[in-house]
Design a protein around this motif. Structure first.
Motif, PDB file in Angstrom:
ATOM      1  N   ASP A 164     104.997   3.029  23.018  1.00 14.72           N
ATOM      2  CA  ASP A 164     103.785   3.114  22.196  1.00 14.72           C
ATOM      3  C   ASP A 164     103.808   2.162  21.003  1.00 14.72           C
ATOM      4  O   ASP A 164     102.830   1.466  20.740  1.00 14.72           O
ATOM      5  CB  ASP A 164     103.564   4.540  21.688  1.00 14.72           C
ATOM      6  N   ILE A 165     104.900   2.128  20.262  1.00 11.70           N
ATOM      7  CA  ILE A 165     104.940   1.302  19.048  1.00 11.70           C
ATOM      8  C   ILE A 165     104.811  -0.175  19.397  1.00 11.70           C
ATOM      9  O   ILE A 165     104.035  -0.899  18.772  1.00 11.70           O
ATOM     10  CB  ILE A 165     106.227   1.566  18.251  1.00 11.70           C
ATOM     11  N   SER A 166     105.544  -0.631  20.401  1.00 10.92           N
ATOM     12  CA  SER A 166     105.454  -2.047  20.759  1.00 10.92           C
ATOM     13  C   SER A 166     104.053  -2.398  21.274  1.00 10.92           C
ATOM     14  O   SER A 166     103.536  -3.478  20.984  1.00 10.92           O
ATOM     15  CB  SER A 166     106.518  -2.412  21.789  1.00 10.92           C
ATOM     16  N   ALA A 167     103.415  -1.489  22.006  1.00  8.80           N
ATOM     17  CA  ALA A 167     102.052  -1.750  22.491  1.00  8.80           C
ATOM     18  C   ALA A 167     101.066  -1.827  21.327  1.00  8.80           C
ATOM     19  O   ALA A 167     100.200  -2.709  21.299  1.00  8.80           O
ATOM     20  CB  ALA A 167     101.626  -0.659  23.471  1.00  8.80           C
ATOM     21  N   ILE A 168     101.215  -0.941  20.357  1.00 10.58           N
ATOM     22  CA  ILE A 168     100.317  -0.960  19.196  1.00 10.58           C
ATOM     23  C   ILE A 168     100.531  -2.235  18.384  1.00 10.58           C
ATOM     24  O   ILE A 168      99.570  -2.905  17.992  1.00 10.58           O
ATOM     25  CB  ILE A 168     100.539   0.293  18.321  1.00 10.58           C
ATOM     26  N   VAL A 169     101.786  -2.600  18.144  1.00 12.23           N
ATOM     27  CA  VAL A 169     102.077  -3.809  17.367  1.00 12.23           C
ATOM     28  C   VAL A 169     101.578  -5.053  18.099  1.00 12.23           C
ATOM     29  O   VAL A 169     101.031  -5.969  17.475  1.00 12.23           O
ATOM     30  CB  VAL A 169     103.582  -3.901  17.039  1.00 12.23           C
ATOM     31  N   ASN A 170     101.727  -5.094  19.413  1.00 18.20           N
ATOM     32  CA  ASN A 170     101.227  -6.248  20.177  1.00 18.20           C
ATOM     33  C   ASN A 170      99.704  -6.359  20.087  1.00 18.20           C
ATOM     34  O   ASN A 170      99.167  -7.465  19.977  1.00 18.20           O
ATOM     35  CB  ASN A 170     101.670  -6.165  21.632  1.00 18.20           C
ATOM     36  N   GLN A 171      99.011  -5.226  20.121  1.00 16.58           N
ATOM     37  CA  GLN A 171      97.553  -5.279  19.969  1.00 16.58           C
ATOM     38  C   GLN A 171      97.173  -5.736  18.566  1.00 16.58           C
ATOM     39  O   GLN A 171      96.226  -6.502  18.399  1.00 16.58           O
ATOM     40  CB  GLN A 171      96.930  -3.916  20.272  1.00 16.58           C
ATOM     41  N   LEU A 172      97.906  -5.280  17.573  1.00 17.84           N
ATOM     42  CA  LEU A 172      97.623  -5.721  16.203  1.00 17.84           C
ATOM     43  C   LEU A 172      97.869  -7.223  16.064  1.00 17.84           C
ATOM     44  O   LEU A 172      97.083  -7.928  15.433  1.00 17.84           O
ATOM     45  CB  LEU A 172      98.485  -4.956  15.201  1.00 17.84           C
ATOM     46  N   LYS A 173      98.960  -7.702  16.655  1.00 15.56           N
ATOM     47  CA  LYS A 173      99.270  -9.138  16.586  1.00 15.56           C
ATOM     48  C   LYS A 173      98.152  -9.974  17.211  1.00 15.56           C
ATOM     49  O   LYS A 173      97.741 -10.995  16.658  1.00 15.56           O
ATOM     50  CB  LYS A 173     100.582  -9.442  17.320  1.00 15.56           C
ATOM     51  N   SER A 174      97.674  -9.541  18.356  1.00 20.48           N
ATOM     52  CA  SER A 174      96.672 -10.347  19.052  1.00 20.48           C
ATOM     53  C   SER A 174      95.305 -10.306  18.374  1.00 20.48           C
ATOM     54  O   SER A 174      94.604 -11.303  18.365  1.00 20.48           O
ATOM     55  CB  SER A 174      96.562  -9.900  20.506  1.00 20.48           C
ATOM     56  N   HIS A 175      94.922  -9.187  17.793  1.00 23.63           N
ATOM     57  CA  HIS A 175      93.593  -9.072  17.193  1.00 23.63           C
ATOM     58  C   HIS A 175      93.526  -9.512  15.736  1.00 23.63           C
ATOM     59  O   HIS A 175      92.452  -9.820  15.238  1.00 23.63           O
ATOM     60  CB  HIS A 175      93.083  -7.633  17.310  1.00 23.63           C
ATOM     61  N   LEU A 176      94.666  -9.508  15.056  1.00 18.26           N
ATOM     62  CA  LEU A 176      94.660  -9.875  13.634  1.00 18.26           C
ATOM     63  C   LEU A 176      95.317 -11.230  13.374  1.00 18.26           C
ATOM     64  O   LEU A 176      95.491 -11.615  12.227  1.00 18.26           O
ATOM     65  CB  LEU A 176      95.377  -8.800  12.807  1.00 18.26           C
ATOM     66  N   ASP A 177      95.701 -11.953  14.414  1.00 13.48           N
ATOM     67  CA  ASP A 177      96.404 -13.228  14.280  1.00 13.48           C
ATOM     68  C   ASP A 177      97.593 -13.109  13.344  1.00 13.48           C
ATOM     69  O   ASP A 177      97.744 -13.859  12.384  1.00 13.48           O
ATOM     70  CB  ASP A 177      95.439 -14.319  13.768  1.00 13.48           C
ATOM     71  N   LEU A 178      98.464 -12.152  13.637  1.00 13.91           N
ATOM     72  CA  LEU A 178      99.628 -11.905  12.783  1.00 13.91           C
ATOM     73  C   LEU A 178     100.770 -12.866  13.119  1.00 13.91           C
ATOM     74  O   LEU A 178     101.031 -13.138  14.290  1.00 13.91           O
ATOM     75  CB  LEU A 178     100.109 -10.457  12.946  1.00 13.91           C
ATOM     76  N   GLU A 179     101.426 -13.315  12.091  1.00 12.73           N
ATOM     77  CA  GLU A 179     102.607 -14.155  12.240  1.00 12.73           C
ATOM     78  C   GLU A 179     103.769 -13.417  11.584  1.00 12.73           C
ATOM     79  O   GLU A 179     103.645 -12.967  10.446  1.00 12.73           O
ATOM     80  CB  GLU A 179     102.392 -15.502  11.572  1.00 12.73           C
ATOM     81  N   PRO A 180     104.902 -13.325  12.289  1.00  8.65           N
ATOM     82  CA  PRO A 180     106.044 -12.617  11.710  1.00  8.65           C
ATOM     83  C   PRO A 180     106.507 -13.274  10.414  1.00  8.65           C
ATOM     84  O   PRO A 180     106.495 -14.489  10.273  1.00  8.65           O
ATOM     85  CB  PRO A 180     107.120 -12.707  12.781  1.00  8.65           C
ATOM     86  N   ARG A 181     106.934 -12.420   9.485  1.00  2.00           N
ATOM     87  CA  ARG A 181     107.449 -12.896   8.199  1.00  2.00           C
ATOM     88  C   ARG A 181     108.855 -12.380   8.018  1.00  2.00           C
ATOM     89  O   ARG A 181     109.144 -11.230   8.344  1.00  2.00           O
ATOM     90  CB  ARG A 181     106.568 -12.334   7.086  1.00  2.00           C
ATOM     91  N   ILE A 182     109.704 -13.196   7.489  1.00  8.42           N
ATOM     92  CA  ILE A 182     111.101 -12.762   7.298  1.00  8.42           C
ATOM     93  C   ILE A 182     111.306 -12.335   5.878  1.00  8.42           C
ATOM     94  O   ILE A 182     110.791 -12.757   4.947  1.00  8.42           O
ATOM     95  CB  ILE A 182     112.061 -13.886   7.671  1.00  8.42           C
TER      96      ILE A 182
END
Length: 182
Positions: A164-182
């Motif tokens: 569930d968590i990875s699916a939710i994060v993947n949907q957020l990444k695709s719809h919000l144009d998220l880029e990982p930050r370190i």
């Protein structure tokens, strides 16, 4: 899980995009999943924070009786404005209060059964000397069965919701144009 992302969108646009992929947490008893709407994600969205979880996969009454509901992971995020867009911090997992309650339930059940064993043995040895050993072994077996069930239920819940968590994060990444930050 704790992850940090950045997006070129401003915080208002992030909230707007989230509302496009997430149904509001509005209870509808007529719906088979308990929540109004048809989107796969349900949650609460504010301009500066959000809380998202997966819509129940089966009829809501059955889902409430399953360990998948009891230990369902929730993704919470905070949205802050940044120099060149938005900074989003995402925390995901089963809420801490559920974990604490479950540990207290396991300890309480084990303590109660152990007390029955400890305080019942003198009575049994006095009034039922021939069966006192068998009665004690019975309660020890009950202790093991109850502890095994109470340990197995969170594992079943994890197996039901492990993606569930990875699916939710993947949907957020695709719809919000998220880029990982370190």
């Amino acid at each position: 899980m704790l992850k940090f992302f950045s997006s070129h969108l401003d915080p208002a646009a992030v909230a707007t995009n989230l509302r496009e992929i997430v149904d509001e947490e509005e209870v509808d008893p007529k719906s088979p999943t308990l929540y109004a709407g048809e989107r796969p994600l349900v949650g609460r969205i504010n301009p500066d924070r959000f809380k998202i979880y997966r819509r129940p996969p089966v009829y809501w009454v059955l889902w409430w009786l399953s360990p998948g509901q009891w230990f369902k992971p929730v993704v919470e995020g905070t949205v802050t404005s940044n120099d060149n867009g938005t900074h989003i911090a995402i925390v995901g997992g089963t809420p801490l209060w559920i974990k604490i309650c479950w540990v207290l339930t396991v300890l309480g059940a084990a303590g109660l059964i152990s007390a029955v064993i400890a305080f019942g043995y003198p009575y049994n040895i006095t009034h039922h000397p021939a069966q006192s050993g068998a009665i004690m072994l019975f309660w020890i077996a009950v202790l093991h069965v109850v502890a095994g069930i109470l340990v197995a239920l969170p594992l079943i819940g994890w197996l039901m919701t492990r993606n569930d968590i990875s699916a939710i994060v993947n949907q957020l990444k695709s719809h919000l144009d998220l880029e990982p930050r370190i």
